[in-house]
Design a protein around this motif. Structure first.
Motif, PDB file in Angstrom:
ATOM      1  N   ALA A  18       0.808  -1.215   0.000  1.00  0.00           N
ATOM      2  CA  ALA A  18       0.000   0.000   0.000  1.00  0.00           C
ATOM      3  C   ALA A  18       0.848   1.276   0.000  1.00  0.00           C
ATOM      4  O   ALA A  18       0.418   2.309  -0.523  1.00  0.00           O
ATOM      5  N   GLY A  19       2.063   1.203   0.568  1.00  0.00           N
ATOM      6  CA  GLY A  19       2.900   2.405   0.670  1.00  0.00           C
ATOM      7  C   GLY A  19       3.238   3.015  -0.664  1.00  0.00           C
ATOM      8  O   GLY A  19       3.398   4.230  -0.769  1.00  0.00           O
ATOM      9  N   ALA A  22       0.537   5.382  -1.535  1.00  0.00           N
ATOM     10  CA  ALA A  22       0.183   6.395  -0.523  1.00  0.00           C
ATOM     11  C   ALA A  22       0.352   7.811  -1.083  1.00  0.00           C
ATOM     12  O   ALA A  22      -0.500   8.687  -0.853  1.00  0.00           O
ATOM     13  N   GLU A  23       1.439   8.018  -1.834  1.00  0.00           N
ATOM     14  CA  GLU A  23       1.665   9.367  -2.385  1.00  0.00           C
ATOM     15  C   GLU A  23       0.693   9.708  -3.515  1.00  0.00           C
ATOM     16  O   GLU A  23       0.663  10.843  -3.978  1.00  0.00           O
ATOM     17  N   THR A  28      -3.184   3.735   3.170  1.00  0.00           N
ATOM     18  CA  THR A  28      -2.631   2.414   3.490  1.00  0.00           C
ATOM     19  C   THR A  28      -3.596   1.739   4.481  1.00  0.00           C
ATOM     20  O   THR A  28      -4.690   2.250   4.738  1.00  0.00           O
ATOM     21  N   PHE A  29      -3.184   0.611   5.025  1.00  0.00           N
ATOM     22  CA  PHE A  29      -4.068  -0.133   5.932  1.00  0.00           C
ATOM     23  C   PHE A  29      -3.759   0.108   7.406  1.00  0.00           C
ATOM     24  O   PHE A  29      -4.648   0.234   8.224  1.00  0.00           O
ATOM     25  N   ARG A  30      -2.458   0.147   7.728  1.00  0.00           N
ATOM     26  CA  ARG A  30      -2.093   0.118   9.148  1.00  0.00           C
ATOM     27  C   ARG A  30      -1.444   1.390   9.668  1.00  0.00           C
ATOM     28  O   ARG A  30      -1.199   1.512  10.853  1.00  0.00           O
ATOM     29  N   GLN A  96       0.595  -6.408  -3.761  1.00  0.00           N
ATOM     30  CA  GLN A  96      -0.526  -6.736  -2.871  1.00  0.00           C
ATOM     31  C   GLN A  96      -1.652  -5.735  -3.081  1.00  0.00           C
ATOM     32  O   GLN A  96      -2.735  -5.884  -2.517  1.00  0.00           O
ATOM     33  N   ASN A  97      -1.382  -4.706  -3.888  1.00  0.00           N
ATOM     34  CA  ASN A  97      -2.379  -3.647  -4.057  1.00  0.00           C
ATOM     35  C   ASN A  97      -3.446  -4.067  -5.057  1.00  0.00           C
ATOM     36  O   ASN A  97      -3.162  -4.750  -6.043  1.00  0.00           O
ATOM     37  N   CYS A 156      -8.948 -10.898  -2.808  1.00  0.00           N
ATOM     38  CA  CYS A 156      -8.624 -11.981  -1.872  1.00  0.00           C
ATOM     39  C   CYS A 156      -8.936 -11.485  -0.465  1.00  0.00           C
ATOM     40  O   CYS A 156      -8.266 -10.585   0.040  1.00  0.00           O
ATOM     41  N   PHE A 158      -9.644 -11.991   3.738  1.00  0.00           N
ATOM     42  CA  PHE A 158      -8.980 -12.713   4.818  1.00  0.00           C
ATOM     43  C   PHE A 158      -9.583 -14.103   4.942  1.00  0.00           C
ATOM     44  O   PHE A 158     -10.807 -14.248   4.940  1.00  0.00           O
ATOM     45  N   GLY A 185       5.067  -5.748   6.109  1.00  0.00           N
ATOM     46  CA  GLY A 185       5.632  -7.065   6.439  1.00  0.00           C
ATOM     47  C   GLY A 185       4.844  -7.774   7.517  1.00  0.00           C
ATOM     48  O   GLY A 185       5.390  -8.548   8.306  1.00  0.00           O
ATOM     49  N   SER A 186       3.533  -7.538   7.521  1.00  0.00           N
ATOM     50  CA  SER A 186       2.726  -8.146   8.586  1.00  0.00           C
ATOM     51  C   SER A 186       1.637  -9.072   8.066  1.00  0.00           C
ATOM     52  O   SER A 186       0.899  -9.658   8.853  1.00  0.00           O
ATOM     53  N   TYR A 205      14.635  -3.278   1.125  1.00  0.00           N
ATOM     54  CA  TYR A 205      13.323  -2.714   1.423  1.00  0.00           C
ATOM     55  C   TYR A 205      13.354  -1.209   1.171  1.00  0.00           C
ATOM     56  O   TYR A 205      14.345  -0.540   1.485  1.00  0.00           O
ATOM     57  N   GLY A 223      12.776   6.009   3.233  1.00  0.00           N
ATOM     58  CA  GLY A 223      12.276   7.199   2.541  1.00  0.00           C
ATOM     59  C   GLY A 223      11.024   6.838   1.773  1.00  0.00           C
ATOM     60  O   GLY A 223      10.618   5.673   1.740  1.00  0.00           O
TER      61      GLY A 223
HETATM   62  P1  OAD Z   1       0.236  -1.619   5.381  1.00  0.00           P
HETATM   63  O1  OAD Z   1      -0.750  -0.537   5.610  1.00  0.00           O
HETATM   64  O2  OAD Z   1       0.288  -2.726   6.357  1.00  0.00           O
HETATM   65  O3  OAD Z   1       1.698  -1.004   5.300  1.00  0.00           O
HETATM   66  C1  OAD Z   1       1.968   0.100   4.474  1.00  0.00           C
HETATM   67  C2  OAD Z   1       3.448   0.392   4.542  1.00  0.00           C
HETATM   68  O4  OAD Z   1       3.713   1.439   3.636  1.00  0.00           O
HETATM   69  C3  OAD Z   1       3.939   0.833   5.913  1.00  0.00           C
HETATM   70  O5  OAD Z   1       5.024   0.035   6.305  1.00  0.00           O
HETATM   71  C4  OAD Z   1       4.391   2.278   5.690  1.00  0.00           C
HETATM   72  O6  OAD Z   1       5.559   2.608   6.418  1.00  0.00           O
HETATM   73  C5  OAD Z   1       4.685   2.280   4.203  1.00  0.00           C
HETATM   74  N1  OAD Z   1       4.563   3.595   3.548  1.00  0.00           N
HETATM   75  C6  OAD Z   1       3.771   4.648   3.879  1.00  0.00           C
HETATM   76  N2  OAD Z   1       3.969   5.669   3.018  1.00  0.00           N
HETATM   77  C7  OAD Z   1       4.903   5.246   2.127  1.00  0.00           C
HETATM   78  C8  OAD Z   1       5.542   5.854   1.006  1.00  0.00           C
HETATM   79  N3  OAD Z   1       5.255   7.099   0.606  1.00  0.00           N
HETATM   80  N4  OAD Z   1       6.471   5.114   0.325  1.00  0.00           N
HETATM   81  C9  OAD Z   1       6.766   3.851   0.709  1.00  0.00           C
HETATM   82  N5  OAD Z   1       6.204   3.256   1.759  1.00  0.00           N
HETATM   83  C10 OAD Z   1       5.282   3.924   2.462  1.00  0.00           C
HETATM   84  O7  OAD Z   1      -0.011  -2.151   3.891  1.00  0.00           O
HETATM   85  P2  OAD Z   1       0.465  -3.525   3.232  1.00  0.00           P
HETATM   86  O8  OAD Z   1       1.700  -4.040   3.833  1.00  0.00           O
HETATM   87  O9  OAD Z   1       0.417  -3.321   1.756  1.00  0.00           O
HETATM   88  O10 OAD Z   1      -4.698  -7.130   2.140  1.00  0.00           O
HETATM   89  O11 OAD Z   1      -0.732  -4.465   3.636  1.00  0.00           O
HETATM   90  C11 OAD Z   1      -0.730  -5.798   3.197  1.00  0.00           C
HETATM   91  C12 OAD Z   1      -2.158  -6.272   3.044  1.00  0.00           C
HETATM   92  O12 OAD Z   1      -2.888  -6.030   4.249  1.00  0.00           O
HETATM   93  C13 OAD Z   1      -2.957  -5.523   2.006  1.00  0.00           C
HETATM   94  O13 OAD Z   1      -2.751  -5.985   0.687  1.00  0.00           O
HETATM   95  C14 OAD Z   1      -4.379  -5.764   2.434  1.00  0.00           C
HETATM   96  C15 OAD Z   1      -4.200  -5.519   3.909  1.00  0.00           C
HETATM   97  O14 OAD Z   1      -5.122  -6.113   4.743  1.00  0.00           O
HETATM   98  C16 OAD Z   1      -5.943  -7.472   1.787  1.00  0.00           C
HETATM   99  O15 OAD Z   1      -6.861  -6.687   1.775  1.00  0.00           O
HETATM  100  C17 OAD Z   1      -6.088  -8.917   1.448  1.00  0.00           C
END
Ligand code: OAD
Length: 235
Positions: A18-19, A22-23, A28-30, A96-97, A156, A158, A185-186, A205, A223
């Motif tokens: 998702a990161g 984000a821009e 994002t999710f978390r 994953q997006n 997909c 959960f 990474g979660s 990473y 960054g």
């Molecule tokens: P998360 O929301 O868990 O993590 C997003 C990550 O993006 C964080 O580690 C941030 O530090 C990073 N981030 C934020 N801004 C950024 C930027 N400008 N450039 C680079 N990184 C940045 O999202 P995911 O890890 O993608 O699944 O989540 C994995 C899965 O959990 C998703 O695909 C979704 C969710 O539940 C499903 O819906 C099946």
């Protein structure tokens, strides 16, 4: 600025999360303000939620379709499309997006392991996923397939198995360079990809903070993706 040298024999596996979007204005999710801070996963993104309240599920994905429709690719997406042009099939781009910003940025072969927001499918028959940009919002009806089943988002959820896993693990086994971008990474199985290749591939990473699985990476470039990726690759 960090640089990553890619040799003519390297095979590169890129995993985005998702990161990278984000821009572009897609939450994002978390992170603070992330989707899972405002919605309960089990109420909007699980087979159980679909059985219990498909209306609520479609409202959630219709909202996400609206947000994603307004978003444009950022320099991070463009940098990966340029990398794809340079490497051809030596790049495996796995995301994953569920948005289509990699494709809008010019990438041709994107592997969407968690599905695609602008596709739907039947929850009952084998009708292949089809393009669908419609908003199926309240108070409208849940769309129906000709077989009588309910049309659901091609996502997909959960408890479901991600798409293309066989192809993905083949590409992981073949890669010599693994780069994860903007993913916390979660969430499994993607969270374990770096561990899967570690030892056989160099692992990097890119994101503003180290992910939960940071110990699996040779180096974390801290960054924003949109700022680091355009100057990162040397090939
Ligand atoms: P998360 O929301 O868990 O993590 C997003 C990550 O993006 C964080 O580690 C941030 O530090 C990073 N981030 C934020 N801004 C950024 C930027 N400008 N450039 C680079 N990184 C940045 O999202 P995911 O890890 O993608 O699944 O989540 C994995 C899965 O959990 C998703 O695909 C979704 C969710 O539940 C499903 O819906 C099946």
């Amino acid at each position: 600025m960090p640089r990553l040298t890619i040799s003519p024999v390297d095979r590169v596996f890129v995993l985005t999360g998702a990161g990278i979007s984000a821009e572009s204005g897609i939450p994002t999710f978390r992170d603070a303000g992330g989707l899972w801070r405002n919605y309960r996963i089990e109420e909007v993104a699980s087979p159980h939620a679909w059985r219990r309240d498909p209306r609520l599920v479609w409202d959630f994905y219709s909202m996400r379709r609206k947000v994603a429709s307004a978003a444009k690719p950022n320099p991070g997406h463009f940098a990966l499309a340029t990398l794809e042009q340079a490497l051809g099939d030596r790049l495996f781009l796995c995301t994953q997006n569920v948005d289509n910003l990699h494709e809008q940025g010019g990438a041709r072969r994107v592997h969407h392991m968690h599905g695609e927001l602008f596709k739907s499918r039947c929850d009952s028959c084998s009708l292949p996923p089809f393009a669908d940009t419609s908003l199926h919002e309240s108070p409208g009806e849940i769309p129906r397939c000709s077989c009588g089943g309910k049309i659901r988002p091609h996502i997909c959820w959960f408890g479901e198995t991600p798409f293309e896993l066989e192809q993905i693990f083949r590409a992981l086994d073949e890669c010599s360079l693994f780069i994860a971008i903007g993913t916390s990474g979660s969430v499994e199985p993607a969270a374990s990809f770096a561990a899967h290749v570690a030892g056989g591939a160099r692992t990097f990473y890119v994101g503003p903070e180290a992910p939960a699985n940071h110990a699996m990476f040779d180096e974390c470039f801290l960054g924003k993706a949109g700022e680091l990726l355009p100057g990162l690759f040397s090939c």
